[in-house]
Design a protein around this motif. Sequence first.
Motif, PDB file in Angstrom:
ATOM      1  N   LYS A  39     -11.073 -26.220 -87.931  1.00  0.00           N
ATOM      2  CA  LYS A  39     -10.736 -24.843 -88.288  1.00  0.00           C
ATOM      3  C   LYS A  39     -11.708 -23.812 -87.703  1.00  0.00           C
ATOM      4  N   ARG A  40     -12.503 -24.219 -86.732  1.00  0.00           N
ATOM      5  CA  ARG A  40     -13.408 -23.309 -86.037  1.00  0.00           C
ATOM      6  C   ARG A  40     -13.074 -23.316 -84.553  1.00  0.00           C
ATOM      7  N   ILE A  41     -13.412 -22.215 -83.880  1.00  0.00           N
ATOM      8  CA  ILE A  41     -13.145 -22.146 -82.447  1.00  0.00           C
ATOM      9  C   ILE A  41     -14.445 -21.903 -81.683  1.00  0.00           C
ATOM     10  N   SER A  42     -14.468 -22.379 -80.463  1.00  0.00           N
ATOM     11  CA  SER A  42     -15.583 -22.117 -79.545  1.00  0.00           C
ATOM     12  C   SER A  42     -14.988 -21.954 -78.156  1.00  0.00           C
ATOM     13  N   LEU A  43     -15.736 -21.336 -77.271  1.00  0.00           N
ATOM     14  CA  LEU A  43     -15.249 -21.106 -75.914  1.00  0.00           C
ATOM     15  C   LEU A  43     -15.208 -22.403 -75.120  1.00  0.00           C
ATOM     16  N   SER A  44     -14.145 -22.594 -74.372  1.00  0.00           N
ATOM     17  CA  SER A  44     -14.082 -23.689 -73.412  1.00  0.00           C
ATOM     18  C   SER A  44     -14.876 -23.286 -72.169  1.00  0.00           C
ATOM     19  N   PRO A  45     -15.177 -24.209 -71.264  1.00  0.00           N
ATOM     20  CA  PRO A  45     -15.854 -23.810 -70.009  1.00  0.00           C
ATOM     21  C   PRO A  45     -15.089 -22.725 -69.261  1.00  0.00           C
ATOM     22  N   ALA A  46     -13.766 -22.835 -69.214  1.00  0.00           N
ATOM     23  CA  ALA A  46     -12.966 -21.804 -68.544  1.00  0.00           C
ATOM     24  C   ALA A  46     -13.058 -20.485 -69.305  1.00  0.00           C
ATOM     25  N   GLY A  47     -13.074 -20.564 -70.637  1.00  0.00           N
ATOM     26  CA  GLY A  47     -13.192 -19.356 -71.452  1.00  0.00           C
ATOM     27  C   GLY A  47     -14.513 -18.651 -71.230  1.00  0.00           C
ATOM     28  N   THR A  48     -15.578 -19.423 -71.078  1.00  0.00           N
ATOM     29  CA  THR A  48     -16.892 -18.835 -70.818  1.00  0.00           C
ATOM     30  C   THR A  48     -16.901 -18.087 -69.490  1.00  0.00           C
ATOM     31  N   LEU A  49     -16.285 -18.698 -68.467  1.00  0.00           N
ATOM     32  CA  LEU A  49     -16.216 -18.046 -67.155  1.00  0.00           C
ATOM     33  C   LEU A  49     -15.393 -16.760 -67.226  1.00  0.00           C
ATOM     34  N   LEU A  50     -14.248 -16.810 -67.920  1.00  0.00           N
ATOM     35  CA  LEU A  50     -13.412 -15.614 -68.039  1.00  0.00           C
ATOM     36  C   LEU A  50     -14.135 -14.528 -68.828  1.00  0.00           C
ATOM     37  N   MET A  51     -14.874 -14.906 -69.864  1.00  0.00           N
ATOM     38  CA  MET A  51     -15.603 -13.918 -70.656  1.00  0.00           C
ATOM     39  C   MET A  51     -16.579 -13.141 -69.782  1.00  0.00           C
ATOM     40  N   ARG A  52     -17.307 -13.838 -68.922  1.00  0.00           N
ATOM     41  CA  ARG A  52     -18.275 -13.160 -68.056  1.00  0.00           C
ATOM     42  C   ARG A  52     -17.585 -12.192 -67.109  1.00  0.00           C
ATOM     43  N   HIS A  53     -16.460 -12.619 -66.524  1.00  0.00           N
ATOM     44  CA  HIS A  53     -15.751 -11.735 -65.599  1.00  0.00           C
ATOM     45  C   HIS A  53     -15.113 -10.567 -66.338  1.00  0.00           C
ATOM     46  N   ALA A  54     -14.598 -10.823 -67.543  1.00  0.00           N
ATOM     47  CA  ALA A  54     -13.963  -9.750 -68.314  1.00  0.00           C
ATOM     48  C   ALA A  54     -14.989  -8.699 -68.720  1.00  0.00           C
ATOM     49  N   ARG A  55     -16.191  -9.132 -69.054  1.00  0.00           N
ATOM     50  CA  ARG A  55     -17.248  -8.172 -69.389  1.00  0.00           C
ATOM     51  C   ARG A  55     -17.590  -7.303 -68.185  1.00  0.00           C
ATOM     52  N   THR A  56     -17.640  -7.922 -67.012  1.00  0.00           N
ATOM     53  CA  THR A  56     -17.923  -7.155 -65.798  1.00  0.00           C
ATOM     54  C   THR A  56     -16.814  -6.145 -65.530  1.00  0.00           C
ATOM     55  N   ILE A  57     -15.565  -6.575 -65.698  1.00  0.00           N
ATOM     56  CA  ILE A  57     -14.432  -5.663 -65.494  1.00  0.00           C
ATOM     57  C   ILE A  57     -14.517  -4.489 -66.461  1.00  0.00           C
ATOM     58  N   ARG A  58     -14.856  -4.768 -67.723  1.00  0.00           N
ATOM     59  CA  ARG A  58     -14.965  -3.701 -68.717  1.00  0.00           C
ATOM     60  C   ARG A  58     -16.071  -2.725 -68.350  1.00  0.00           C
ATOM     61  N   SER A  59     -17.230  -3.264 -67.978  1.00  0.00           N
ATOM     62  CA  SER A  59     -18.363  -2.411 -67.619  1.00  0.00           C
ATOM     63  C   SER A  59     -18.056  -1.585 -66.373  1.00  0.00           C
ATOM     64  N   ASP A  60     -17.502  -2.229 -65.341  1.00  0.00           N
ATOM     65  CA  ASP A  60     -17.156  -1.511 -64.113  1.00  0.00           C
ATOM     66  C   ASP A  60     -16.115  -0.437 -64.377  1.00  0.00           C
ATOM     67  N   GLY A  61     -15.176  -0.721 -65.294  1.00  0.00           N
ATOM     68  CA  GLY A  61     -14.132   0.237 -65.596  1.00  0.00           C
ATOM     69  C   GLY A  61     -14.680   1.526 -66.163  1.00  0.00           C
ATOM     70  N   GLU A  62     -15.701   1.407 -67.035  1.00  0.00           N
ATOM     71  CA  GLU A  62     -16.306   2.607 -67.614  1.00  0.00           C
ATOM     72  C   GLU A  62     -17.028   3.423 -66.540  1.00  0.00           C
ATOM     73  N   LEU A  63     -17.764   2.738 -65.666  1.00  0.00           N
ATOM     74  CA  LEU A  63     -18.490   3.448 -64.614  1.00  0.00           C
ATOM     75  C   LEU A  63     -17.522   4.062 -63.603  1.00  0.00           C
ATOM     76  N   LEU A  64     -16.466   3.316 -63.271  1.00  0.00           N
ATOM     77  CA  LEU A  64     -15.464   3.836 -62.333  1.00  0.00           C
ATOM     78  C   LEU A  64     -14.767   5.067 -62.919  1.00  0.00           C
ATOM     79  N   ARG A  65     -14.432   5.016 -64.208  1.00  0.00           N
ATOM     80  CA  ARG A  65     -13.780   6.157 -64.851  1.00  0.00           C
ATOM     81  C   ARG A  65     -14.652   7.403 -64.745  1.00  0.00           C
ATOM     82  N   GLN A  66     -15.961   7.222 -64.972  1.00  0.00           N
ATOM     83  CA  GLN A  66     -16.867   8.353 -64.903  1.00  0.00           C
ATOM     84  C   GLN A  66     -16.971   8.880 -63.472  1.00  0.00           C
ATOM     85  N   GLN A  67     -17.038   7.982 -62.499  1.00  0.00           N
ATOM     86  CA  GLN A  67     -17.146   8.425 -61.109  1.00  0.00           C
ATOM     87  C   GLN A  67     -15.880   9.129 -60.641  1.00  0.00           C
TER      88      GLN A  67
END
Length: 292
Positions: free
Chosen positions: A53-81
């Motif tokens: 009844k608990r969840i944890s990230l799979s190896p693929a999930g960990t990789l996607l999390m890192r890329h998704a965070r980068t996309i989110r961060s870049d999106g904020e900076l791109l919006r401002q620029q």
Amino acid sequence: MLDYRLQTFLTVCETLNYTRAAKELGLTQPAVSRHIRSLEVEYGVPLFVHKNKRISLSPAGTLLMRHARTIRSDGELLRQQLKDTNAEVRELHMGTTKTIADFVIGRPIVRFLRENPDLRLHLSVSNTTELLERIRQGTLDVALVEGHFDSGEFDFCRYSTEEFIAVASAKHAFAHEPLNLREVLNEPLLIREPGSGTRDILEKNLAAAELNIGDFRRCVEIGSMHIILQLLEADMGISFMYRAAAAEALSRGSLRQLRLCDFRVKHDFSFVWNKGSLFADTFRKICRELRE
């Protein structure tokens, strides 16, 4: 803008609980499950491991999390620029650790701002752990840190290499001049708080000598390097810090370096940002400008 499914995915990553993620997002739990399942179907891999009844990230999930965070961060900076395309002001959210802010970066920042008069700089000061987390969350674009970080998660550019030394009051009377780490364990240790880069460097180098902070007779934990320096000058203990932090007191002669044969440490100050960022070249350019 971040895909709504990736926003759901990142919220589940942060909570590791579908119910709490749904509450934070203002969604139903079935909607959260559908978003995650949609991503798993699209990428063809499970993103979470379900067990007891608990969840944890799979190896693929960990990789996607890192890329998704980068996309989110870049999106904020791109919006401002994009918003500032026709404006006179550009914006940068940058962080630095406390030691670097107090003893290293002041003059370079003055020069940098003079050379970039249209830049709106937001400079945050915190410890390494908090700065790295803010980069993950997308509230900082880049940070200059002294502590360790995962180069698999963050890209970086070296700012400088600094000597890390043991220091004591120039008037402190040792029973005999200490030659190694074990010979200073009976001294009170003045140390920064958990999460600080200075403490992290010390702990890792003590561990290399099969020692830890608890081996010192007494530890006094302080969240300010300025106060640590004042206590050192008052002969209230010894400490370990970057030479840059102690440089003024060393030159005045109120502090002195303890030359321990098993503690000869150098460490990099580094600019770090989310791996794979579209703005990596910009961050490297800022690093070079401040370094020069």
